[in-house]
Design a protein around this motif. Sequence first.
Motif, PDB file in Angstrom:
ATOM      1  N   GLN A 232      56.753  42.236  32.023  1.00  0.00           N
ATOM      2  CA  GLN A 232      57.146  41.037  32.752  1.00  0.00           C
ATOM      3  C   GLN A 232      56.136  40.748  33.866  1.00  0.00           C
ATOM      4  OE1 GLN A 232      61.255  42.142  33.794  1.00  0.00           O
ATOM      5  NE2 GLN A 232      61.989  40.693  32.270  1.00  0.00           N
ATOM      6  N   ALA A 233      56.150  39.515  34.362  1.00  0.00           N
ATOM      7  CA  ALA A 233      55.143  39.110  35.336  1.00  0.00           C
ATOM      8  C   ALA A 233      55.779  38.538  36.592  1.00  0.00           C
ATOM      9  CB  ALA A 233      54.187  38.084  34.722  1.00  0.00           C
ATOM     10  N   VAL A 234      55.073  38.720  37.695  1.00  0.00           N
ATOM     11  CA  VAL A 234      55.464  38.134  38.972  1.00  0.00           C
ATOM     12  C   VAL A 234      54.541  36.945  39.229  1.00  0.00           C
ATOM     13  CG1 VAL A 234      55.653  38.504  41.453  1.00  0.00           C
ATOM     14  CG2 VAL A 234      56.269  40.347  39.867  1.00  0.00           C
ATOM     15  N   ARG A 235      55.126  35.795  39.530  1.00  0.00           N
ATOM     16  CA  ARG A 235      54.343  34.584  39.782  1.00  0.00           C
ATOM     17  C   ARG A 235      54.174  34.373  41.286  1.00  0.00           C
ATOM     18  NH1 ARG A 235      53.322  29.800  36.880  1.00  0.00           N
ATOM     19  NH2 ARG A 235      54.614  30.619  35.174  1.00  0.00           N
ATOM     20  N   ILE A 236      52.919  34.222  41.716  1.00  0.00           N
ATOM     21  CA  ILE A 236      52.620  33.914  43.111  1.00  0.00           C
ATOM     22  C   ILE A 236      52.059  32.505  43.148  1.00  0.00           C
ATOM     23  CG2 ILE A 236      51.357  34.590  45.182  1.00  0.00           C
ATOM     24  CD1 ILE A 236      51.210  37.393  44.087  1.00  0.00           C
ATOM     25  N   ARG A 237      52.794  31.596  43.733  1.00  0.00           N
ATOM     26  CA  ARG A 237      52.443  30.188  43.720  1.00  0.00           C
ATOM     27  C   ARG A 237      51.133  29.909  44.469  1.00  0.00           C
ATOM     28  NH1 ARG A 237      55.501  27.739  39.805  1.00  0.00           N
ATOM     29  NH2 ARG A 237      57.681  28.451  39.928  1.00  0.00           N
ATOM     30  N   ASP A 238      50.354  28.977  43.908  1.00  0.00           N
ATOM     31  CA  ASP A 238      49.152  28.423  44.548  1.00  0.00           C
ATOM     32  C   ASP A 238      48.090  29.473  44.869  1.00  0.00           C
ATOM     33  OD1 ASP A 238      50.455  25.926  44.503  1.00  0.00           O
ATOM     34  OD2 ASP A 238      51.441  26.359  46.409  1.00  0.00           O
ATOM     35  N   LYS A 239      48.007  30.518  44.068  1.00  0.00           N
ATOM     36  CA  LYS A 239      46.954  31.522  44.247  1.00  0.00           C
ATOM     37  C   LYS A 239      46.027  31.591  43.032  1.00  0.00           C
ATOM     38  CE  LYS A 239      47.872  33.197  48.362  1.00  0.00           C
ATOM     39  NZ  LYS A 239      46.877  33.066  49.456  1.00  0.00           N
ATOM     40  N   GLY A 240      46.076  30.559  42.183  1.00  0.00           N
ATOM     41  CA  GLY A 240      45.221  30.545  41.006  1.00  0.00           C
ATOM     42  C   GLY A 240      43.950  29.760  41.250  1.00  0.00           C
ATOM     43  N   GLU A 241      43.401  29.170  40.171  1.00  0.00           N
ATOM     44  CA  GLU A 241      42.168  28.396  40.281  1.00  0.00           C
ATOM     45  C   GLU A 241      42.419  27.099  41.051  1.00  0.00           C
ATOM     46  OE1 GLU A 241      39.143  29.092  39.304  1.00  0.00           O
ATOM     47  OE2 GLU A 241      39.549  30.983  38.286  1.00  0.00           O
ATOM     48  N   PRO A 242      41.411  26.612  41.776  1.00  0.00           N
ATOM     49  CA  PRO A 242      41.566  25.343  42.501  1.00  0.00           C
ATOM     50  C   PRO A 242      41.792  24.188  41.530  1.00  0.00           C
ATOM     51  CG  PRO A 242      39.644  26.557  43.272  1.00  0.00           C
ATOM     52  CD  PRO A 242      40.101  27.239  42.031  1.00  0.00           C
ATOM     53  N   GLY A 243      42.475  23.152  42.001  1.00  0.00           N
ATOM     54  CA  GLY A 243      42.711  21.978  41.188  1.00  0.00           C
ATOM     55  C   GLY A 243      41.463  21.120  41.076  1.00  0.00           C
ATOM     56  N   VAL A 244      41.518  20.146  40.180  1.00  0.00           N
ATOM     57  CA  VAL A 244      40.407  19.230  39.947  1.00  0.00           C
ATOM     58  C   VAL A 244      40.760  17.862  40.524  1.00  0.00           C
ATOM     59  CG1 VAL A 244      38.962  18.134  38.195  1.00  0.00           C
ATOM     60  CG2 VAL A 244      39.765  20.488  37.870  1.00  0.00           C
ATOM     61  N   ASN A 245      39.792  17.239  41.175  1.00  0.00           N
ATOM     62  CA  ASN A 245      39.989  15.901  41.759  1.00  0.00           C
ATOM     63  C   ASN A 245      41.194  15.834  42.693  1.00  0.00           C
ATOM     64  OD1 ASN A 245      37.783  14.936  40.268  1.00  0.00           O
ATOM     65  ND2 ASN A 245      39.083  14.414  38.521  1.00  0.00           N
ATOM     66  N   GLY A 246      41.322  16.859  43.519  1.00  0.00           N
ATOM     67  CA  GLY A 246      42.401  16.858  44.498  1.00  0.00           C
ATOM     68  C   GLY A 246      43.710  17.418  43.999  1.00  0.00           C
ATOM     69  N   GLY A 247      43.747  17.936  42.771  1.00  0.00           N
ATOM     70  CA  GLY A 247      44.975  18.512  42.238  1.00  0.00           C
ATOM     71  C   GLY A 247      45.305  19.842  42.891  1.00  0.00           C
ATOM     72  N   PRO A 248      46.560  20.302  42.804  1.00  0.00           N
ATOM     73  CA  PRO A 248      46.969  21.566  43.426  1.00  0.00           C
ATOM     74  C   PRO A 248      46.383  22.782  42.712  1.00  0.00           C
ATOM     75  CG  PRO A 248      48.738  20.722  42.070  1.00  0.00           C
ATOM     76  CD  PRO A 248      47.667  19.667  42.075  1.00  0.00           C
ATOM     77  N   ARG A 249      46.377  23.910  43.397  1.00  0.00           N
ATOM     78  CA  ARG A 249      45.901  25.153  42.796  1.00  0.00           C
ATOM     79  C   ARG A 249      46.898  25.628  41.745  1.00  0.00           C
ATOM     80  NH1 ARG A 249      41.858  27.919  46.351  1.00  0.00           N
ATOM     81  NH2 ARG A 249      42.005  29.598  44.820  1.00  0.00           N
ATOM     82  N   GLY A 250      46.397  26.417  40.806  1.00  0.00           N
ATOM     83  CA  GLY A 250      47.269  27.076  39.844  1.00  0.00           C
ATOM     84  C   GLY A 250      47.964  28.256  40.485  1.00  0.00           C
ATOM     85  N   ASP A 251      48.634  29.050  39.673  1.00  0.00           N
ATOM     86  CA  ASP A 251      49.375  30.204  40.177  1.00  0.00           C
ATOM     87  C   ASP A 251      48.687  31.509  39.779  1.00  0.00           C
ATOM     88  OD1 ASP A 251      51.273  28.429  41.134  1.00  0.00           O
ATOM     89  OD2 ASP A 251      52.507  28.564  39.322  1.00  0.00           O
ATOM     90  N   LEU A 252      49.040  32.562  40.481  1.00  0.00           N
ATOM     91  CA  LEU A 252      48.575  33.906  40.141  1.00  0.00           C
ATOM     92  C   LEU A 252      49.718  34.618  39.429  1.00  0.00           C
ATOM     93  CD1 LEU A 252      46.564  36.273  40.325  1.00  0.00           C
ATOM     94  CD2 LEU A 252      47.531  36.817  42.567  1.00  0.00           C
ATOM     95  N   LEU A 253      49.472  35.064  38.197  1.00  0.00           N
ATOM     96  CA  LEU A 253      50.486  35.757  37.406  1.00  0.00           C
ATOM     97  C   LEU A 253      50.114  37.235  37.326  1.00  0.00           C
ATOM     98  CD1 LEU A 253      50.891  33.157  34.511  1.00  0.00           C
ATOM     99  CD2 LEU A 253      52.223  33.356  36.606  1.00  0.00           C
ATOM    100  N   VAL A 254      50.979  38.065  37.899  1.00  0.00           N
ATOM    101  CA  VAL A 254      50.712  39.506  37.947  1.00  0.00           C
ATOM    102  C   VAL A 254      51.616  40.200  36.931  1.00  0.00           C
ATOM    103  CG1 VAL A 254      50.596  41.552  39.400  1.00  0.00           C
ATOM    104  CG2 VAL A 254      50.169  39.289  40.397  1.00  0.00           C
ATOM    105  N   GLU A 255      51.023  40.673  35.836  1.00  0.00           N
ATOM    106  CA  GLU A 255      51.794  41.388  34.812  1.00  0.00           C
ATOM    107  C   GLU A 255      52.047  42.818  35.267  1.00  0.00           C
ATOM    108  OE1 GLU A 255      51.675  42.404  30.022  1.00  0.00           O
ATOM    109  OE2 GLU A 255      49.889  41.704  31.057  1.00  0.00           O
ATOM    110  N   VAL A 256      53.278  43.256  35.107  1.00  0.00           N
ATOM    111  CA  VAL A 256      53.681  44.591  35.551  1.00  0.00           C
ATOM    112  C   VAL A 256      53.623  45.568  34.379  1.00  0.00           C
ATOM    113  CG1 VAL A 256      55.579  45.963  36.487  1.00  0.00           C
ATOM    114  CG2 VAL A 256      55.138  43.674  37.387  1.00  0.00           C
ATOM    115  N   ARG A 257      52.903  46.654  34.574  1.00  0.00           N
ATOM    116  CA  ARG A 257      52.842  47.735  33.583  1.00  0.00           C
ATOM    117  C   ARG A 257      53.540  48.956  34.164  1.00  0.00           C
ATOM    118  NH1 ARG A 257      52.264  45.177  29.332  1.00  0.00           N
ATOM    119  NH2 ARG A 257      52.031  47.231  28.363  1.00  0.00           N
ATOM    120  N   VAL A 258      54.591  49.395  33.512  1.00  0.00           N
ATOM    121  CA  VAL A 258      55.415  50.497  34.017  1.00  0.00           C
ATOM    122  C   VAL A 258      55.026  51.791  33.314  1.00  0.00           C
ATOM    123  CG1 VAL A 258      57.755  51.350  34.362  1.00  0.00           C
ATOM    124  CG2 VAL A 258      57.301  48.885  34.460  1.00  0.00           C
TER     125      VAL A 258
END
Length: 388
Positions: A232-258
């Motif tokens: 499963q993954a934990v989503r961290i909002r607005d920590k991904g790649e920058p947006g294009v033409n003023g769009g918002p950043r993507g998210d950072l998805l952290v997959e958990v390995r147990v």
Amino acid sequence: MADKRDYYEVLGVDKNADEATLKKAYREMAKKYHPDMHPDDAEAEAKFKEATEAYGVLSDPDKRRQYDQYGHAAFEGGMNGGMNFDFSGMDFSDIFGDIFGDFFGGGSRRTSNGPMRGQNVRTSVRITFEEAAFGCNKEIEVVLKDQCETCHGSGAKPGTSKVTCSKCGGKGRVVMTSQSFFGTMQNVTTCPDCRGSGQIIKEKCPDCSGTGYISRKKRIEVSIPAGIDDGQAVRIRDKGEPGVNGGPRGDLLVEVRVTAHPIFQRRDYDIYSSAPISFAQAALGGEVIIDTLDGKVSYEVKPGTQTDTRIRLRGKGIPSLRNPNTRGDHYVTLVVQVPTSLNGKAKEALKAFDAETGNTLNGATQVKEAKAKKKGFKDMMKDVLDDF
């Protein structure tokens, strides 16, 4: 004409199909077999032409009426084995606009130079079984893009600026003309020069090479919730790649390995494990100590417990992701440990045990030996088994 398939069969529709059904069926066939999607594939091209021919007849009310009455014979005497159709008056723009839009991201309905959200960034983190069960905070290192401080994200060299793309006129889209089975076709697609931005950088920023961003390693703290499972993954909002033409950043998805646990196994929110008990505990009953996520707990074994008996410890499993106050259960399989080395005293006690329970080794002789013991049977067995 015997080798030609029925037009309704070609499109996979009923003879009473309406115009919308015909168009939908043909669109699916054209999308599947269009020559531009299958270069140098003669079979795909043949199927595409067959479907187009069928649609060309059935979508025209007059031709369809003739075909329904006379079949293929209605069009004998022309080209293509009796068929000579004029497609110039037919409108395929809505069909092929959707097809090329699906495959190439084009189509007149899209605006490629508008604000677009950045791509998500994926990474992973490894945690222990206990950390997954009760939650934890982990610090991870990930490469993320930040706005270039030199050009402030424009990508242009300081003192210069972007200019309007001459190829698309700042629209970010161009009309591409191509030759197809139907003649000249036009399709709207992303401008290859400005890549949809509508602007061109003449002199690029020396620090970011015109991208407007600088990649840097960053340490980010990830809050991992209690009850998360492997994969499963934990989503961290607005920590991904920058947006294009003023769009918002993507998210950072952290997959958990147990990491696998040496004792416990997880199934949903329940835990499974096994615990050894002695022969004496199984026969006489008594307290056993069992390892759980909450530490060691005491459990009272019933006399006569058989090996592979499964017990249930309520509320000792994994906390629920939705409600941490709710937990699964812990199922423990009790495994009786049969002694492998016995001294003389123990052997005599087991012989007496067999005699007492009717499982005699030597018949009446064994029974007499058991009755001759000074101690009572139960006391003697307890003394011997306690030594195991």
